[in-house]
Design a protein around this motif. Sequence first.
Motif, PDB file in Angstrom:
ATOM      1  N   ARG A   1       2.350 -20.730  -8.054  1.00  0.00           N
ATOM      2  CA  ARG A   1       1.058 -20.435  -7.622  1.00  0.00           C
ATOM      3  C   ARG A   1       1.223 -18.897  -6.789  1.00  0.00           C
ATOM      4  O   ARG A   1       0.180 -18.219  -6.922  1.00  0.00           O
ATOM      5  N   LEU A   2       2.268 -18.852  -5.961  1.00  0.00           N
ATOM      6  CA  LEU A   2       2.418 -17.543  -5.088  1.00  0.00           C
ATOM      7  C   LEU A   2       2.794 -16.248  -5.755  1.00  0.00           C
ATOM      8  O   LEU A   2       2.134 -15.110  -5.594  1.00  0.00           O
ATOM      9  N   THR A   3       3.255 -16.431  -6.816  1.00  0.00           N
ATOM     10  CA  THR A   3       4.208 -15.184  -7.403  1.00  0.00           C
ATOM     11  C   THR A   3       3.398 -15.156  -8.805  1.00  0.00           C
ATOM     12  O   THR A   3       3.352 -13.989  -9.411  1.00  0.00           O
ATOM     13  N   GLY A   4       2.997 -15.833  -9.369  1.00  0.00           N
ATOM     14  CA  GLY A   4       2.651 -15.860 -10.861  1.00  0.00           C
ATOM     15  C   GLY A   4       3.541 -15.857 -11.665  1.00  0.00           C
ATOM     16  O   GLY A   4       3.334 -15.838 -12.865  1.00  0.00           O
ATOM     17  N   TYR A   5       4.916 -16.145 -11.502  1.00  0.00           N
ATOM     18  CA  TYR A   5       5.949 -16.240 -12.337  1.00  0.00           C
ATOM     19  C   TYR A   5       6.476 -17.742 -12.388  1.00  0.00           C
ATOM     20  O   TYR A   5       6.432 -18.631 -11.390  1.00  0.00           O
ATOM     21  N   VAL A   6       7.380 -17.987 -13.513  1.00  0.00           N
ATOM     22  CA  VAL A   6       8.035 -19.154 -13.537  1.00  0.00           C
ATOM     23  C   VAL A   6       9.378 -18.967 -12.982  1.00  0.00           C
ATOM     24  O   VAL A   6      10.053 -18.063 -13.229  1.00  0.00           O
ATOM     25  N   LEU A   7       9.928 -20.183 -12.828  1.00  0.00           N
ATOM     26  CA  LEU A   7      11.359 -20.122 -12.133  1.00  0.00           C
ATOM     27  C   LEU A   7      12.370 -19.516 -13.340  1.00  0.00           C
ATOM     28  O   LEU A   7      12.089 -19.686 -14.662  1.00  0.00           O
ATOM     29  N   GLY A   8      13.487 -18.740 -12.894  1.00  0.00           N
ATOM     30  CA  GLY A   8      13.931 -18.079 -13.633  1.00  0.00           C
ATOM     31  C   GLY A   8      13.472 -16.583 -14.309  1.00  0.00           C
ATOM     32  O   GLY A   8      14.164 -15.838 -14.883  1.00  0.00           O
ATOM     33  N   GLY A   9      12.251 -16.412 -13.901  1.00  0.00           N
ATOM     34  CA  GLY A   9      11.549 -15.193 -14.294  1.00  0.00           C
ATOM     35  C   GLY A   9      10.891 -14.704 -12.978  1.00  0.00           C
ATOM     36  O   GLY A   9       9.939 -13.761 -13.217  1.00  0.00           O
ATOM     37  N   VAL A  10      11.336 -15.343 -11.785  1.00  0.00           N
ATOM     38  CA  VAL A  10      10.601 -14.469 -10.497  1.00  0.00           C
ATOM     39  C   VAL A  10      10.994 -13.177 -10.267  1.00  0.00           C
ATOM     40  O   VAL A  10      12.229 -13.232 -10.025  1.00  0.00           O
ATOM     41  N   SER A  11      10.165 -12.364  -9.952  1.00  0.00           N
ATOM     42  CA  SER A  11      10.626 -10.784  -9.779  1.00  0.00           C
ATOM     43  C   SER A  11      10.229 -10.788  -8.378  1.00  0.00           C
ATOM     44  O   SER A  11       9.248 -11.402  -7.955  1.00  0.00           O
ATOM     45  N   PRO A  12      10.866  -9.859  -7.577  1.00  0.00           N
ATOM     46  CA  PRO A  12      10.409  -9.581  -6.262  1.00  0.00           C
ATOM     47  C   PRO A  12       9.340  -8.763  -6.078  1.00  0.00           C
ATOM     48  O   PRO A  12       8.671  -8.262  -5.279  1.00  0.00           O
ATOM     49  N   LEU A  13       8.814  -8.178  -7.459  1.00  0.00           N
ATOM     50  CA  LEU A  13       8.044  -7.038  -7.783  1.00  0.00           C
ATOM     51  C   LEU A  13       6.807  -7.507  -8.465  1.00  0.00           C
ATOM     52  O   LEU A  13       6.891  -8.495  -9.265  1.00  0.00           O
ATOM     53  N   GLY A  14       5.606  -7.219  -8.021  1.00  0.00           N
ATOM     54  CA  GLY A  14       4.163  -7.493  -8.911  1.00  0.00           C
ATOM     55  C   GLY A  14       4.006  -8.853  -8.727  1.00  0.00           C
ATOM     56  O   GLY A  14       3.323  -9.394  -9.383  1.00  0.00           O
ATOM     57  N   GLN A  15       4.211  -9.628  -7.370  1.00  0.00           N
ATOM     58  CA  GLN A  15       3.888 -10.948  -7.210  1.00  0.00           C
ATOM     59  C   GLN A  15       2.411 -11.163  -6.909  1.00  0.00           C
ATOM     60  O   GLN A  15       1.896 -10.135  -6.311  1.00  0.00           O
ATOM     61  N   ARG A  16       1.806 -11.989  -7.423  1.00  0.00           N
ATOM     62  CA  ARG A  16       0.262 -12.422  -7.196  1.00  0.00           C
ATOM     63  C   ARG A  16      -0.106 -12.244  -5.922  1.00  0.00           C
ATOM     64  O   ARG A  16      -0.981 -11.625  -5.447  1.00  0.00           O
ATOM     65  N   THR A  17       0.667 -12.789  -4.883  1.00  0.00           N
ATOM     66  CA  THR A  17       0.660 -12.752  -3.399  1.00  0.00           C
ATOM     67  C   THR A  17       1.854 -11.883  -2.787  1.00  0.00           C
ATOM     68  O   THR A  17       2.829 -12.756  -2.760  1.00  0.00           O
ATOM     69  N   PRO A  18       1.649 -10.886  -2.333  1.00  0.00           N
ATOM     70  CA  PRO A  18       2.922 -10.262  -1.756  1.00  0.00           C
ATOM     71  C   PRO A  18       3.479 -10.844  -0.594  1.00  0.00           C
ATOM     72  O   PRO A  18       2.477 -11.158   0.173  1.00  0.00           O
ATOM     73  N   LEU A  19       4.693 -11.168  -0.786  1.00  0.00           N
ATOM     74  CA  LEU A  19       5.229 -12.233   0.311  1.00  0.00           C
ATOM     75  C   LEU A  19       6.176 -11.267   1.217  1.00  0.00           C
ATOM     76  O   LEU A  19       6.854 -10.349   0.427  1.00  0.00           O
ATOM     77  N   PRO A  20       6.170 -11.470   2.453  1.00  0.00           N
ATOM     78  CA  PRO A  20       7.339 -10.842   3.211  1.00  0.00           C
ATOM     79  C   PRO A  20       8.730 -11.008   2.399  1.00  0.00           C
ATOM     80  O   PRO A  20       8.887 -12.232   2.126  1.00  0.00           O
ATOM     81  N   THR A  21       9.489  -9.690   2.300  1.00  0.00           N
ATOM     82  CA  THR A  21      10.820  -9.968   1.646  1.00  0.00           C
ATOM     83  C   THR A  21      12.109  -9.173   2.283  1.00  0.00           C
ATOM     84  O   THR A  21      11.831  -8.403   2.947  1.00  0.00           O
TER      85      THR A  21
END
Length: 170
Positions: free
Chosen positions: A101-121
Amino acid sequence: MAAKKTKSSATPATQALTAAGVEFEELPYEHDPRAGSYGDEAAQALGLDPQSVFKTLVVALEPGGFGVCVVPVAARADLKAAAAALGAKKAHLADPADVHRLTGYVLGGVSPLGQRTPLPTVLDESARGMERVYVSGGRRGFDVGLSPEDLARATDAVLAAVARPADRGH
Protein backbone atom coordinates in the motif's frame (compact mmCIF):
# COMPACT_ATOMS: atom_id res chain seq x y z
CA MET A 1 26.35 6.86 -17.71
CA ALA A 2 22.55 7.10 -17.69
CA ALA A 3 20.84 3.94 -18.77
CA LYS A 4 18.72 3.95 -21.88
CA LYS A 5 15.09 3.45 -20.97
CA THR A 6 12.87 0.98 -22.69
CA LYS A 7 9.21 0.46 -22.07
CA SER A 8 9.90 -2.87 -20.35
CA SER A 9 12.54 -1.43 -18.00
CA ALA A 10 10.58 1.62 -16.85
CA THR A 11 9.49 1.35 -13.23
CA PRO A 12 8.63 4.06 -10.71
CA ALA A 13 12.21 3.62 -9.39
CA THR A 14 13.90 4.18 -12.76
CA GLN A 15 11.51 7.01 -13.57
CA ALA A 16 12.41 8.72 -10.27
CA LEU A 17 16.13 8.33 -10.99
CA THR A 18 15.75 9.66 -14.52
CA ALA A 19 13.66 12.63 -13.31
CA ALA A 20 16.34 13.41 -10.69
CA GLY A 21 19.09 13.25 -13.33
CA VAL A 22 20.85 10.38 -11.53
CA GLU A 23 23.19 8.14 -13.51
CA PHE A 24 22.44 4.46 -12.97
CA GLU A 25 22.72 1.09 -14.64
CA GLU A 26 19.93 -1.39 -15.13
CA LEU A 27 20.62 -4.98 -14.13
CA PRO A 28 17.84 -7.41 -15.08
CA TYR A 29 18.17 -11.08 -14.19
CA GLU A 30 16.02 -14.18 -14.39
CA HIS A 31 14.04 -14.33 -11.14
CA ASP A 32 13.43 -17.80 -9.70
CA PRO A 33 10.06 -17.85 -7.88
CA ARG A 34 11.47 -20.55 -5.58
CA ALA A 35 14.26 -18.26 -4.32
CA GLY A 36 14.31 -18.08 -0.54
CA SER A 37 16.01 -14.69 -0.36
CA TYR A 38 15.45 -12.13 -3.09
CA GLY A 39 18.59 -10.17 -2.19
CA ASP A 40 20.83 -13.22 -2.13
CA GLU A 41 19.31 -14.31 -5.44
CA ALA A 42 20.10 -10.91 -7.00
CA ALA A 43 23.71 -10.93 -5.77
CA GLN A 44 24.30 -14.45 -7.06
CA ALA A 45 22.48 -14.00 -10.38
CA LEU A 46 24.33 -10.75 -11.10
CA GLY A 47 27.72 -11.96 -9.82
CA LEU A 48 27.93 -9.11 -7.29
CA ASP A 49 29.49 -8.92 -3.83
CA PRO A 50 26.59 -9.37 -1.34
CA GLN A 51 28.05 -6.48 0.66
CA SER A 52 27.25 -4.13 -2.25
CA VAL A 53 23.70 -5.42 -2.90
CA PHE A 54 21.23 -3.77 -0.53
CA LYS A 55 17.77 -4.92 0.49
CA THR A 56 14.94 -2.51 1.21
CA LEU A 57 12.93 -3.20 4.34
CA VAL A 58 9.82 -1.23 5.25
CA VAL A 59 9.46 -0.90 9.00
CA ALA A 60 6.55 0.11 11.19
CA LEU A 61 7.69 2.70 13.70
CA GLU A 62 6.46 3.17 17.24
CA PRO A 63 4.69 5.23 18.36
CA GLY A 64 3.47 5.54 14.72
CA GLY A 65 4.37 5.81 11.07
CA PHE A 66 6.60 3.88 8.73
CA GLY A 67 10.16 4.10 7.45
CA VAL A 68 12.63 2.36 5.19
CA CYS A 69 15.82 0.60 6.23
CA VAL A 70 18.33 -0.20 3.47
CA VAL A 71 21.02 -2.73 4.44
CA PRO A 72 23.36 -5.14 2.63
CA VAL A 73 21.79 -8.49 1.79
CA ALA A 74 24.78 -10.10 3.52
CA ALA A 75 23.71 -8.46 6.81
CA ARG A 76 20.71 -8.30 9.09
CA ALA A 77 18.86 -5.09 9.93
CA ASP A 78 19.35 -3.82 13.47
CA LEU A 79 15.79 -2.65 14.02
CA LYS A 80 16.61 -0.87 17.27
CA ALA A 81 19.30 1.17 15.51
CA ALA A 82 16.96 1.79 12.55
CA ALA A 83 14.27 3.09 14.90
CA ALA A 84 16.75 5.45 16.55
CA ALA A 85 18.03 6.70 13.18
CA LEU A 86 14.44 7.35 12.08
CA GLY A 87 13.55 9.13 15.33
CA ALA A 88 11.31 6.41 16.75
CA LYS A 89 11.32 4.37 19.95
CA LYS A 90 10.92 0.98 18.26
CA ALA A 91 10.65 -0.56 14.82
CA HIS A 92 9.45 -3.88 13.48
CA LEU A 93 9.02 -5.19 9.95
CA ALA A 94 5.86 -3.82 8.38
CA ASP A 95 3.00 -6.06 7.36
CA PRO A 96 3.27 -7.04 3.65
CA ALA A 97 -0.11 -5.39 2.91
CA ASP A 98 1.21 -2.10 4.36
CA VAL A 99 4.42 -2.47 2.35
CA HIS A 100 2.46 -2.77 -0.89
CA ARG A 101 0.00 0.00 0.00
CA LEU A 102 2.76 2.45 0.93
CA THR A 103 5.36 1.67 -1.72
CA GLY A 104 3.34 0.31 -4.64
CA TYR A 105 5.82 -2.56 -4.84
CA VAL A 106 5.53 -6.28 -4.09
CA LEU A 107 7.85 -8.04 -1.64
CA GLY A 108 11.07 -8.96 -3.38
CA GLY A 109 10.71 -5.96 -5.66
CA VAL A 110 10.56 -3.15 -3.11
CA SER A 111 12.85 -0.32 -4.11
CA PRO A 112 13.90 2.55 -1.88
CA LEU A 113 13.26 4.73 -4.95
CA GLY A 114 10.00 5.86 -6.55
CA GLN A 115 7.75 4.73 -3.73
CA ARG A 116 4.06 5.63 -3.85
CA THR A 117 4.44 7.31 -0.44
CA PRO A 118 7.98 8.62 0.17
CA LEU A 119 9.04 7.28 3.57
CA PRO A 120 11.85 8.42 5.87
CA THR A 121 14.85 6.32 4.91
CA VAL A 122 18.01 5.15 6.63
CA LEU A 123 20.87 3.71 4.56
CA ASP A 124 23.46 1.59 6.31
CA GLU A 125 26.73 3.48 6.64
CA SER A 126 28.61 0.55 5.06
CA ALA A 127 27.53 2.08 1.73
CA ARG A 128 29.78 5.06 2.43
CA GLY A 129 32.94 4.80 0.37
CA MET A 130 31.61 2.14 -2.02
CA GLU A 131 31.87 3.04 -5.67
CA ARG A 132 28.46 1.49 -6.42
CA VAL A 133 25.58 -0.04 -4.57
CA TYR A 134 22.77 -2.13 -6.00
CA VAL A 135 19.12 -1.99 -4.97
CA SER A 136 15.86 -3.29 -6.35
CA GLY A 137 14.79 -1.47 -9.47
CA GLY A 138 11.14 -1.90 -8.58
CA ARG A 139 10.31 -5.46 -9.50
CA ARG A 140 11.59 -8.96 -8.85
CA GLY A 141 14.48 -9.80 -11.16
CA PHE A 142 15.57 -6.21 -11.71
CA ASP A 143 18.20 -4.21 -9.80
CA VAL A 144 19.78 -0.83 -10.43
CA GLY A 145 23.36 0.18 -9.67
CA LEU A 146 24.26 3.71 -8.62
CA SER A 147 26.60 5.61 -6.35
CA PRO A 148 25.71 5.50 -2.65
CA GLU A 149 25.75 9.30 -2.60
CA ASP A 150 23.14 9.42 -5.36
CA LEU A 151 21.04 6.78 -3.58
CA ALA A 152 21.15 8.76 -0.33
CA ARG A 153 20.33 12.00 -2.12
CA ALA A 154 17.49 10.48 -4.19
CA THR A 155 15.86 8.97 -1.10
CA ASP A 156 16.76 11.80 1.29
CA ALA A 157 18.30 9.08 3.46
CA VAL A 158 20.29 9.45 6.62
CA LEU A 159 23.35 7.22 6.91
CA ALA A 160 23.69 5.24 10.14
CA ALA A 161 24.97 1.91 11.42
CA VAL A 162 21.78 -0.14 10.98
CA ALA A 163 23.24 -3.48 9.86
CA ARG A 164 24.71 -6.30 11.87
CA PRO A 165 26.23 -9.62 10.85
CA ALA A 166 23.67 -11.97 9.39
CA ASP A 167 22.45 -15.04 11.14
CA ARG A 168 19.96 -15.16 8.23
CA GLY A 169 16.71 -13.27 8.48
CA HIS A 170 15.97 -9.56 8.04
